[in-house]
Each structure stands twice: as structure tokens, then as C-alpha cells.
Design an enzyme around this catalytic site. Structure first.
Site, PDB file in Angstrom:
ATOM      1  CG  ASP A  69      -1.878   1.135   1.258  1.00 38.33           C
ATOM      2  OD1 ASP A  69      -2.525   1.373   0.219  1.00 38.33           O
ATOM      3  OD2 ASP A  69      -1.983   1.801   2.300  1.00 38.33           O
ATOM      4  CG  ASP A 119      -2.147   7.547   0.355  1.00 41.81           C
ATOM      5  OD1 ASP A 119      -1.375   8.499   0.265  1.00 41.81           O
ATOM      6  OD2 ASP A 119      -2.997   7.264  -0.505  1.00 41.81           O
ATOM      7  CG  ASP A 139      -1.951   2.342   6.489  1.00 44.48           C
ATOM      8  OD1 ASP A 139      -2.180   1.950   5.322  1.00 44.48           O
ATOM      9  OD2 ASP A 139      -2.431   3.399   6.958  1.00 44.48           O
TER      10      ASP A 139
END
Length: 343
Positions: A26, A28, A225
Site C-alpha cells: 500500500d 498512503d 497500514d
């Protein structure tokens, strides 16, 4: 990975960058936040790549094109080609192309990433509900997306035009904090129309399919995250995952994670890709990792004893919380135990 109920983080005797052939990263909250590289990301990714691991960047953010994302990563010191970037815009464009005629018009509510992905599939982006679109697609348009675009989507959806969304992340991390994501914008159209979109992005299967088709990964490791997108997406795809604590997920949320949100591994940041992962073992009525022992206390709280690396304590707490919760959500008070770790 089978879809069993995970009751503790797993250990690995090998560095994760050696145990898996491809990292599905991922962006961001993992690689960057607010456009700036997260601490240790650049060096960690370079080391993993030099060791032979294929790095692919998988993002639910449909605003930017793969070329632009690759250019940004390269500027940050992470050499990347457009072919190494997979976006939810690409996943939703494929999903639409399978349901509408070739060359069909698609009303775009979002940014250039959606338009480029649609053209790649032979579809024609249009701007108005009066352009006779065969579908409506909604993706993150950034903070400057005019409010009137939501009205345009609502007009078309209310007429019965099929509605698609790149993703439904309610929030997105930025350099200044947590901001509303595409899911918040989707809610606006849902409220206005009462309709439900077809969604392509993580954690749903279209995104996983797009990623595997474009990367050819055989032993992928999802690195993210967010529990409800990255980790659940890995669970749905039956692949392993590494949660890093540089984005939106904190220790309390991790301890309360239901089975589909429990990662295989947990680490502070992307340096966790370069190391093995410590084993969590049973110890009396609880679980031990490193110098810490965690138990589900009889007073309705999680208890932690010992000292050492904070992440080892968190891993032990995960084992105690997830075991106590089974296939549900842990409701034990973790406040004092987490305070000891100062995460």
C-alpha cells in the site's frame, strides 16, 4: 494461508523479503504520507529490491495515474516504473468493461487516474449525466473536487445507470492528519439515491485479481497500514500480510481486530520486511514474545508483564486478545497494558 481463525501473529525464521517473492505494498500510510516518504521506507525498499524481491505498489487511491505515482516514488528515491503500480482505478475499469459494451460512455466522478484507466479498457469518459452514460464511476478526486460532481452522479444513478466505486475507504492519511476519503464521497451519493455501488478496491476480490494479473506474484506478501482494506484484502485473497504501524491503525484497534482483520505479521515500519519475525509462544495462562508475557485477566482487562522491545509486547498482547475473542472482537480493557508499551 487458509482462512482459519488467527489467534496470534506468526513468526518467521527468514527475513520476509526472502520468504516472499513479491511485496504488494500500500502507499498512503506505508510508503509515504502527505507526499513525503515515511521514515525508513526508502532504505528498506531498496534493500528488499536489491535482495531480489519484486516490489509492487497497490493503492486504493484512484486519483493519480500509474505514471504519476511511479514518478513520485522515483522522486522520493524509490525507482519505480508505471507497470509496478496497480490502482483501484484499473480494477474498477476492468470491472466496468466486463459489464458494458466496448466503447461505452462512462460518467467519471473523480480524477485523471480514472479517465486513463477507462481509456485503457476502451471506454469513453464523459462529464455529464446527460451524455447518455452506460455507467457511473466514482473515485477519489482530491480536496478540490467540486460538490456539483456528486449531484451529477446522483442524477445518473437515480435514472438507473449502473454505479461503480473504485473503493470505499472512509478516510485517507495526509501530512496534516486523517482526511475524508472516497468512501465519504460515496456516502453522499448513496444518501441522495438510496443505491449501492459495485466496489472494486481493497478489500474486495476485483482488486486482488487485478494485482495478481498485473504482477504475476506467486508468493505475495501484502504490506499495509489499514485493517479493513489491506489486511482484509489479504484475508479474502488467502495470502499473508504484514501490518505496519505508520498509518491509521493503532495498538487498540489491532487488539480488537476480528479474524478477517488480523495480520500474519506486525511491525513498526517497512524495516519489518528485512527481518525475521519473533515467535509468540504459549506461556502458562498467557503468551510470551521476547521479554513480555500477556494474559487475558479475570478482571476484564489484558495484563502485560516483563520488558523489552515494545513490538514484542504488542505481539504477545495480540495473542492474548485474539485468543480470548475467538471469532469475535476482544472486549477486554487494554489501556494499561498498551500504556506500558508507549507505542
Amino acid at each position: 494461508m487458509s482462512q482459519r481463525v488467527r489467534t496470534r501473529p506468526e513468526g518467521s525464521g527468514q527475513a520476509l523479503s526472502e520468504a516472499y517473492d513479491t511485496a504488494l505494498l500500500d502507499l498512503d500510510g506505508v510508503v509515504y504520507a502527505g507526499g513525503n516518504a515515511i521514515a525508513h521506507a526508502v532504505e528498506s525498499l531498496a534493500t528488499a529490491r536489491e535482495g531480489g524481491m519484486h516490489l509492487a505498489y497497490v493503492t486504493n487511491n484512484a486519483l493519480r495515474t500509474p505514471d504519476v505515482v511511479a514518478g513520485h516514488l522515483t522522486e522520493l528515491g524509490i525507482p519505480t516504473g508505471a507497470e509496478d503500480v496497480i490502482t483501484s482505478a484499473q480494477a474498477v475499469a476492468r470491472l466496468i468493461s466486463e459489464q458494458v459494451p466496448a466503447g461505452a460512455r462512462v460518467l467519471v466522478i473523480g480524477g485523471e487516474g480514472l479517465r486513463v484507466a477507462l481509456r485503457e479498457r476502451g471506454l469513453e469518459p464523459v462529464e455529464s449525466a446527460d451524455d447518455d452514460p452506460a455507467a457511473v464511476v466514482q473515485g477519489f478526486g482530491g480536496p478540490d473536487l467540486p460538490w456539483g460532481r456528486f449531484a451529477e452522479a446522483s442524477y445518473a444513478v437515480a435514472r438507473g445507470v449502473p454505479w461503480f466505486a473504485s473503493n470505499t475507504d472512509l478516510t485517507i492519511p495526509s501530512g496534516r492528519g486523517i482526511a475524508p476519503g472516497n468512501g465519504a464521497a460515496v456516502e453522499v451519493v448513496r444518501i441522495a439515491t438510496g443505491a449501492e455501488p459495485q466496489v472494486a478496491g481493497k478489500p474486495l476480490p476485483p482488486m486482488h485479481r487485478e494485482t495478481i494479473l498485473r504482477t504475476g506474484a506467486e508468493r505475495p506478501l501484502v504490506v499495509g497500514d489499514r485493517l479493513d482494506t489491506d489486511i482484509e484484502g489479504a484475508f479474502n485473497g488467502e495470502v499473508d500480510s504484514l501490518l505496519v504501524l505508520t498509518g491509521v491503525t493503532d495498538g487498540a484497534q489491532l487488539l480488537a481486530a476480528p479474524p478477517q482483520h488480523r495480520p500474519t505479521y506486525v511491525d513498526q515500519d517497512l524495516r519489518g520486511m528485512l527481518t525475521g519475525q519473533p515467535e509468540v509462544v504459549e506461556a502458562g495462562d498467557g503468551f510470551r514474545c521476547g521479554g513480555w508475557t500477556a494474559t487475558a485477566g479475570k478482571a476484564g482487562r489484558l495484563e502485560l508483564d516483563g520488558d523489552g522491545e515494545a513490538l514484542d509486547g504488542l505481539r504477545a498482547l495480540c495473542a492474548a486478545a485474539w485468543t480470548a475473542a475467538g471469532d469475535g472482537v476482544c472486549e477486554l480493557d487494554a489501556g494499561k497494558a498498551l500504556d506500558r508499551l508507549r507505542l
